[in-house]
Design a protein around this motif. Structure first.
Motif, PDB file in Angstrom:
ATOM      1  N   THR A 215       0.985  -1.296   0.003  1.00  0.00           N
ATOM      2  CA  THR A 215       0.173  -0.116   0.007  1.00  0.00           C
ATOM      3  C   THR A 215       0.953   1.190  -0.069  1.00  0.00           C
ATOM      4  O   THR A 215       1.883   1.240   0.845  1.00  0.00           O
ATOM      5  N   VAL A 216       0.425   2.331  -0.749  1.00  0.00           N
ATOM      6  CA  VAL A 216       1.169   3.432  -0.741  1.00  0.00           C
ATOM      7  C   VAL A 216       1.262   4.319   0.388  1.00  0.00           C
ATOM      8  O   VAL A 216       1.960   5.134   0.698  1.00  0.00           O
ATOM      9  N   ARG A 217       0.410   3.876   1.645  1.00  0.00           N
ATOM     10  CA  ARG A 217       0.385   4.456   2.926  1.00  0.00           C
ATOM     11  C   ARG A 217       1.727   4.268   3.577  1.00  0.00           C
ATOM     12  O   ARG A 217       2.114   5.056   4.162  1.00  0.00           O
ATOM     13  N   PHE A 218       2.351   3.379   3.529  1.00  0.00           N
ATOM     14  CA  PHE A 218       3.885   3.095   4.180  1.00  0.00           C
ATOM     15  C   PHE A 218       4.775   4.247   3.758  1.00  0.00           C
ATOM     16  O   PHE A 218       5.117   5.103   4.673  1.00  0.00           O
ATOM     17  N   ALA A 219       4.732   4.306   2.443  1.00  0.00           N
ATOM     18  CA  ALA A 219       5.634   5.494   1.995  1.00  0.00           C
ATOM     19  C   ALA A 219       5.378   6.907   2.598  1.00  0.00           C
ATOM     20  O   ALA A 219       5.812   7.742   2.938  1.00  0.00           O
ATOM     21  N   GLU A 220       3.954   7.160   2.222  1.00  0.00           N
ATOM     22  CA  GLU A 220       3.335   8.574   2.836  1.00  0.00           C
ATOM     23  C   GLU A 220       3.674   8.631   4.260  1.00  0.00           C
ATOM     24  O   GLU A 220       4.146   9.984   4.843  1.00  0.00           O
ATOM     25  N   ALA A 221       3.509   7.780   5.111  1.00  0.00           N
ATOM     26  CA  ALA A 221       3.854   7.767   6.559  1.00  0.00           C
ATOM     27  C   ALA A 221       5.438   7.944   6.917  1.00  0.00           C
ATOM     28  O   ALA A 221       5.608   8.796   7.685  1.00  0.00           O
ATOM     29  N   ASN A 222       6.081   7.234   6.119  1.00  0.00           N
ATOM     30  CA  ASN A 222       7.640   7.422   6.452  1.00  0.00           C
ATOM     31  C   ASN A 222       7.962   8.816   5.997  1.00  0.00           C
ATOM     32  O   ASN A 222       8.806   9.527   6.633  1.00  0.00           O
TER      33      ASN A 222
END
Length: 264
Positions: A215-222
């Motif tokens: 999920t793209v959410r991981f990159a956004e969170a980092n």
């Protein structure tokens, strides 16, 4: 007793740092006292938990070389875990440790000074099998292997398992192999399932459930300096919360680990 878990894979890009940060935050949500240790000179775990490695004066580098007390280096984070941070200086620590007797035990000695403050310690090992990774494995009660559900995922797993056996024989006979944590999983394809089945069969590795979805959410969170658990509800956070509950039940009560099962 404090449970120390090393998360290791010498192959990069397997969501190792994301796993340590997200598992730590999910355990903290359960009321667990968590310390995460950044052993990667790139400082990705440090950055992903909201601290700029370039602005940190003292880090795990100073602790390993006994130039600073671990209690003076620990940092708080917004995600509820305590961080032993890393900076680029850590790259030089590897060479300096090579010249010291008992170099594999440096981290274990340091963690002993704060173990009573934490229920779980998660160690983010660097993507290599050098002295820093050996320190992580020597200090740990168990090791988990993040494994991306993609072609060539098994590359290097055999060498890592050989290193684990060497550590069990020489510096840490009690080290347990917890299993593989499947990451970058795409439930829509048979490819991801085939990769996990192949790795389980080839190496006899327990594959932990649930798989962590892509999920793209991981990159956004980092990029925001937080874990994926801090944002709005998403499938990545849900998977890490479930995995954390399974692991905590095993660490605390000895409950059997929940194993991934291929779909019929």
């Amino acid at each position: 007793m404090t449970f120390v878990l090393a998360v290791a894979n010498q192959k990069g890009g397997v969501a190792k740092t994301t796993t340590v940060a997200s598992l730590g935050a999910a355990l903290a949500e359960l009321g667990v006292r968590v310390l995460v240790v950044d052993l990667d000179p790139q400082g990705c775990l440090t950055f992903s938990l909201g601290h700029n490695p370039d602005r940190i004066e003292r880090s795990v580098h100073d602790v390993l070389l006994e130039d600073a007390s671990i209690t003076d280096v620990l940092l708080d984070t917004q995600d509820g875990v305590t961080l032993l941070p890393a900076t680029l200086d850590l790259a030089g620590a590897e060479a300096m440790l090579l010249m010291r007797a008992g170099r594999e035990y440096a981290l274990k000695r340091a963690l002993a000074d704060v173990a009573d403050r934490f229920d779980v310690i998660l160690i983010d090992c660097p993507p290599s099998l050098g002295v820093l990774t050996l320190n992580g494995l020597t200090a740990a009660a168990a090791v988990a292997v993040p494994l991306q559900c993609e072609t060539l995922a098994h590359r290097g797993v055999g060498q890592l398992l050989k290193t684990v056996r060497d550590v069990q024989r020489i510096t840490n006979p009690d080290l347990a192999l917890l299993g593989a944590i499947p990451t970058l999983y795409d439930a829509r394809t048979t490819h991801s399932r085939d990769i996990l089945s192949d790795v389980a069969d080839r190496y006899g590795l327990l594959v932990l459930a649930p798989p962590i979805p892509r999920t793209v959410r991981f990159a956004e969170a980092n990029a925001a300096g937080r874990t994926v658990l801090a944002g709005r509800k998403n499938k990545g956070a849900t998977a890490y919360r479930e995995l954390a509950q399974n692991l905590w039940a095993q660490m605390k009560d000895g409950a059997p680990l929940v194993e991934w099962q291929p779909e019929a």
